[in-house]
Design an enzyme around this catalytic site. Structure first.
Site, PDB file in Angstrom:
ATOM      1  CG  ASN A 281       5.171  26.785 -90.659  1.00 15.95           C
ATOM      2  OD1 ASN A 281       4.243  27.237 -89.907  1.00 15.95           O
ATOM      3  ND2 ASN A 281       5.314  25.887 -91.726  1.00 15.95           N
TER       4      ASN A 281
ATOM      5  CG  ASN B  84      -5.015  26.884 -88.722  1.00 19.11           C
ATOM      6  OD1 ASN B  84      -5.134  28.172 -88.985  1.00 19.11           O
ATOM      7  ND2 ASN B  84      -4.245  26.063 -89.165  1.00 19.11           N
TER       8      ASN B  84
ATOM      9  CG  ASP C 122       2.354  21.517 -93.263  1.00 21.86           C
ATOM     10  OD1 ASP C 122       3.146  22.052 -92.650  1.00 21.86           O
ATOM     11  OD2 ASP C 122       1.206  22.137 -93.445  1.00 21.86           O
ATOM     12  CG  ASP C 123       5.603  24.233 -95.352  1.00 21.17           C
ATOM     13  OD1 ASP C 123       5.372  24.908 -96.330  1.00 21.17           O
ATOM     14  OD2 ASP C 123       5.539  24.215 -94.302  1.00 21.17           O
TER      15      ASP C 123
ATOM     16  CD  GLU D 190      -3.934  28.760 -93.313  1.00 21.55           C
ATOM     17  OE1 GLU D 190      -2.674  28.120 -93.150  1.00 21.55           O
ATOM     18  OE2 GLU D 190      -3.769  29.727 -94.107  1.00 21.55           O
ATOM     19  CG  PHE D 191       0.119  30.193 -89.735  1.00 23.50           C
ATOM     20  CD1 PHE D 191       0.594  30.956 -88.566  1.00 23.50           C
ATOM     21  CD2 PHE D 191       0.995  29.998 -90.690  1.00 23.50           C
ATOM     22  CE1 PHE D 191       1.906  31.520 -88.418  1.00 23.50           C
ATOM     23  CE2 PHE D 191       2.518  30.462 -90.558  1.00 23.50           C
ATOM     24  CZ  PHE D 191       2.854  31.297 -89.291  1.00 23.50           C
ATOM     25  CG  ASN D 192       0.143  29.150 -94.899  1.00 24.78           C
ATOM     26  OD1 ASN D 192       0.901  29.223 -94.085  1.00 24.78           O
ATOM     27  ND2 ASN D 192      -0.026  28.045 -95.777  1.00 24.78           N
TER      28      ASN D 192
ATOM     29  CB  THR E  77       3.005  25.104 -98.788  1.00 20.04           C
ATOM     30  OG1 THR E  77       4.525  25.210 -98.976  1.00 20.04           O
ATOM     31  CG2 THR E  77       2.732  24.299-100.086  1.00 20.04           C
TER      32      THR E  77
ATOM     33  CG  HIS F 238      -2.352  21.798 -92.861  1.00 22.66           C
ATOM     34  ND1 HIS F 238      -3.879  21.918 -92.798  1.00 22.66           N
ATOM     35  CD2 HIS F 238      -1.758  21.795 -91.871  1.00 22.66           C
ATOM     36  CE1 HIS F 238      -4.057  22.112 -91.490  1.00 22.66           C
ATOM     37  NE2 HIS F 238      -2.614  22.113 -90.810  1.00 22.66           N
ATOM     38  CG  ASP F 239       2.093  23.125 -96.412  1.00 22.33           C
ATOM     39  OD1 ASP F 239       0.871  23.784 -96.111  1.00 22.33           O
ATOM     40  OD2 ASP F 239       3.027  23.464 -95.578  1.00 22.33           O
TER      41      ASP F 239
ATOM     42  CG  ASP G 153       5.837  28.562 -94.081  1.00 22.58           C
ATOM     43  OD1 ASP G 153       5.467  27.184 -94.671  1.00 22.58           O
ATOM     44  OD2 ASP G 153       5.221  28.776 -93.221  1.00 22.58           O
TER      45      ASP G 153
END
Ligand code: BDR
Ligand code: CA
Length: 319
Positions: free
Chosen positions: A39, A159, A14-15, A165-167, A125, A240-241, A10
């Site tokens: 995102n 986060n 970082d993706d 965490e978001f995902n 991701t 992150h990704d 997405d």
């Protein structure tokens, strides 16, 4: 033999870095890129994925657009971190590749079912909506995928909430299904990705490469740094990704341990938490593992090597 992956993403700063790392690494064969609303909205992240493809010179790889919204819940985007476009910072070039006509979930099913069993690794991701939909469409993919290496969750830290965490939290039902499916899942979560910080030295080393993709990555990191400083109080942003892609390239740069992992879908204060049982040795047959430590120096080495390997695709084209 390179490892075949489908990157389900997405983009997202970082993706985008994960895409650059995957395309620039000889250890990876990118067999497809699928997009998922996360995102930003699905149209924005899909456009961003195609723009990154142009910058990186990705060609001959199908890109398929996926789910616009989570399985059960309303869309929730991360505009504070990724901006109004989902990829604020650099100027994005016009995409020059056509999308695959299939839905991402159908693309995943077709690709996994057509490949030799045990040869395709899924690298999500973003939210896990497309992966859950693909499992619903064709449950047999679970037995044929080599491994799922996902960025999401955290054993000891959140986060988007203190514990989530978001995902994972934006589509907890999808995440719960993916973790419970019975395939091998490696959770590359916040415990690990908070060690992948884009320090000033890292960003300077990226810029030093001097090519279009390097400038692009530098501009992405500038925006990401400012956003993480303002919104999350980090001096340097955790990228992150690409950590999930790096694990596929070289699992030895990560310390991961087997542990049962369940996703909270009903908690009043804990929705989207990845509940990782670290109380003792994992029971026999545990197929989930949690990544805890990263060799950050070697990780950034992989990212720099990949960006170098991309060359300067837009310039080379004009010539
Ligand atoms: C994850 O959420 C997104 O904002 C990032 O792209 C990453 O996949 C980190 O929590
Ligand atoms: Ca992401």
């Amino acid at each position: 033999m390179p490892t075949k992956i489908i990157l389900d993403c997405d983009p997202g700063h970082d993706d985008a870095m994960a895409l650059l790392l995957a395309w620039g690494s000889p250890e990876i064969e990118l067999v497809g890129v699928t997009t998922v609303g996360g995102n930003q909205t699905i149209d924005k992240v899909t456009r961003n994925a195609l723009a990154v493809a142009r910058v990186a010179g990705i060609h001959g790889v199908p890109f398929a657009k996926g789910a616009a919204h989570p399985l059960l819940r309303p869309v929730e985007v991360a505009e504070e971190i990724h901006g109004a476009s989902g990829l604020d910072g650099p100027v994005l070039p016009e995409p020059d590749i056509e999308l695959d006509p299939r839905h991402a979930a159908q693309f995943i099913v077709d690709t996994v079912m057509a490949a030799e069993p045990g040869t395709i690794t899924l690298v999500p991701t973003g939210p896990l909506t497309n992966i859950a939909l693909a499992m619903r469409l064709e449950p047999a993919i679970v037995g044929r995928v080599r491994e799922v290496v996902l960025m999401g969750g955290g054993a000891r830290v959140g986060n988007w909430s203190p514990v989530a965490e978001f995902n994972i939290v934006v589509d907890p039902e999808a995440a719960a299904a993916v973790f419970a499916a019975g395939w091998t899942v490696t959770m590359v979560g916040l415990d690990l990705t908070h060690q992948a910080l884009a320090t000033d030295e890292v960003v300077a080393a990226i810029r030093e490469i001097g090519t279009g993709p390097a400038r692009f990555a530098g501009e992405l990191m500038d925006f990401f740094t400012a956003a993480y400083r303002e919104v999350a109080g980090f001096d340097h942003p955790p990228v992150h990704d690409p950590c999930a892609v790096a694990y596929v390239i070289d699992p030895t740069i990560v310390r991961a341990i087997p542990a049962p992992i369940a996703v909270e879908t009903r908690g009043e204060h804990t929705l989207g938490m990845t509940v990782v049982d670290l109380r003792g040795p994992a029971p026999e047959g545990t197929r989930t593992q949690v990544a805890l430590e990263l060799d950050a120096e070697r990780f950034w080495g992989l990212v720099l090597d990949a960006i170098r390997a991309l060359g300067d695709p837009l310039v080379e084209r004009v010539d």
